[in-house]
Design an enzyme around this catalytic site. Structure first.
Site, PDB file in Angstrom:
ATOM      1  CD  GLU A  24      -3.841  -5.922   3.975  1.00 55.49           C
ATOM      2  OE1 GLU A  24      -4.653  -4.917   4.550  1.00 55.49           O
ATOM      3  OE2 GLU A  24      -2.754  -5.685   4.079  1.00 55.49           O
ATOM      4  CD  GLU A  27      -2.777  -1.170   2.354  1.00 57.85           C
ATOM      5  OE1 GLU A  27      -4.001  -1.618   1.843  1.00 57.85           O
ATOM      6  OE2 GLU A  27      -2.800  -0.275   3.227  1.00 57.85           O
TER       7      GLU A  27
END
Length: 458
Positions: free
Chosen positions: A359, A167
């Site tokens: 995720e 991320e």
């Protein structure tokens, strides 16, 4: 949906964690401080002054945690490696005890029949490198590549699946633009763009290191946070409006995903962003895009929710207001299961890579109840609805290779401290007692059936 369908036999079921969120042992065995250790000491930066000093004490309790994963039945475990545990100053000397911890973890996973999926970087930049400029330093890509070489040399005889970074939108955007995450900076947009460019270069250089030095043939990806716009109907105009909105760059925000993904998969920054950011663009070397776009084997995506849009009169996306009384998580994120259909579909269409959900999960208010168990029906329902949408994507031809539930256990949720619980295992932070939740046992059945239980099959 065909009730006889399931995921492919090769589909990988897993769980995910991150080093700073679970390991603890922040001041043991030669580990250096990270920017998160620094940030947690900043007044009012983290909920009630919480920190990762102990966290879930996974550093000492990893055998118990691996045994729980084996009981769960997962085929893979996505974990991250703490850069300052391996190289306390970020460069130079290697901490032997830090490397030994990951050696033992990998061996334990393999002994339990669990495939290790290693993430090189999940936000814990060594503090020493932050003091040298962090991701703004032009040497930061080389720092990261050198660190990658140390890890690859140590683990690639047993680890085959790698992710470079987790991320960029968060560790650059939340950490360096908004100041809500470590290191807590609020920089000018031109500096944010330069830091992002350096991080992307670091990703590319690390990919080369893995590819050229791994002892087992590596499979390499990255794990961005994938925003998605979803059509409100199946009309072609609404679908196209959602697709375009998902990849449009319209403001000074790292959450426009095409900005950090087009360079990796298409070899260039998106034209709309280049035009919008004229005069603020980072310095781009002659070979930079070639480095950044080193080929990857899969597209990892962290997906939690999406936004609904419809096509306006001119075909552009019109975002719809949320319904009154909408379902939300404990973090006040909207619950939008279709994100696990549209995100894999749109991102595969654009970038052409197999998809791994790295995720997906729910923040909930879980507790051990009077019967000694943890009942979390909201999480079970959340995961059930989302996995049905992922199965739908699979049935529609999207090459979905795996799903990693976030998270194995409750843990340090960054600026939210320990008040949010994402785990399918409850952690009592005072005693470190682990208690599998109802969702643990539900997910166990999903794994055993390879997804058939999602449709009620026995």
């Amino acid at each position: 949906m065909d009730n006889n369908m399931s995921f492919a036999d090769s589909f990988v079921w897993g769980v995910a964690t991150a080093s700073y969120q679970i390991e603890g042992a922040a001041h043991e065995d030669g580990r250096g401080p990270s920017v998160w250790d620094m940030f947690c000491n900043k007044p009012d930066a983290v909920f009630e002054g919480h920190n990762g000093d102990i966290a879930c004490d996974h550093y000492h309790r990893y055998p118990e945690d691996v045994a729980l994963m084996k009981q769960l039945g997962v085929g893979a475990y996505r974990f991250s490696i703490a850069w300052p545990r391996v190289m306390p100053e970020g460069t130079g000397a290697v901490n032997k005890k830090g490397v030994e911890f990951y050696d033992k973890l990998v061996d334990s996973l393999l002994a339990a029949g669990i495939d290790p999926y290693a993430t090189l970087y999940h936000w814990d930049t060594p503090q020493a490198l932050y003091h040298r400029g962090g991701w703004l330093n032009p040497d930061s890509p080389k720092w990261f590549a050198d660190y990658a070489r140390v890890v690859v040399d140590a683990l690639s005889d047993r680890v085959q699946h790698w992710m470079t970074q987790n991320e960029q939108q968060c560790f650059i955007g939340l950490g360096m633009q908004d100041g809500k995450h470590a290191p807590g900076d609020r920089l000018r947009w031109a500096e944010v763009l330069q830091a992002m460019h350096n991080a992307l270069l670091a990703h590319g250089m690390a990919t080369r290191v893995i590819r050229s030095h791994a002892k087992l043939k590596p499979l390499i990806g990255m794990a961005p946070a994938c925003n998605v716009f979803m059509p409100t109907t199946d009309k072609p105009a609404d679908i196209e409006a959602a697709r375009k909105a998902t990849f449009a760059v319209t403001s000074e925000s790292t959450w426009h995903l095409a900005w950090c993904l087009d360079p990796v998969f298409l070899g260039k920054y998106p034209d709309d962003g280049v035009k919008l950011f004229e005069g603020q663009m980072p310095e781009i070397g002659a070979e930079d895009m070639k480095t950044i776009s080193e080929p990857l084997d899969f597209f990892g995506m962290n997906v939690y929710h999406g936004k609904y849009v419809k096509a306006g009169d001119d075909g552009s996306a019109v975002e719809l207001p949320w319904k009154i009384g909408r379902t939300m998580t404990a973090l006040k994120w909207p619950v939008t299961p279709e994100c696990l259909y549209w995100a894999p579909k749109f991102y595969h269409e654009r970038y052409g890579k197999p998809i791994v959900i790295t995720e997906n999960g729910l923040a909930n208010t879980d507790s051990v109840q009077l019967d000694g168990k943890v009942h979390d029906p909201q999480r079970v329902d959340f995961l059930h609805r989302h996995l049905l949408q992922l199965l739908r994507a699979h049935q529609d031809g999207v090459p979905v290779q795996g799903y990693f539930q976030w998270s194995l256990m409750d843990n340090f949720e960054w600026a939210e401290g320990y008040k949010e619980r994402f785990g399918i295992i409850h952690v009592d932070y005072e005693t470190q007692q682990r208690t599998p939740k109802d969702s643990f046992h539900w997910y166990q059945q999903v794994i055993r059936s390879n997804g058939k239980s999602l449709l009620g099959s026995k």
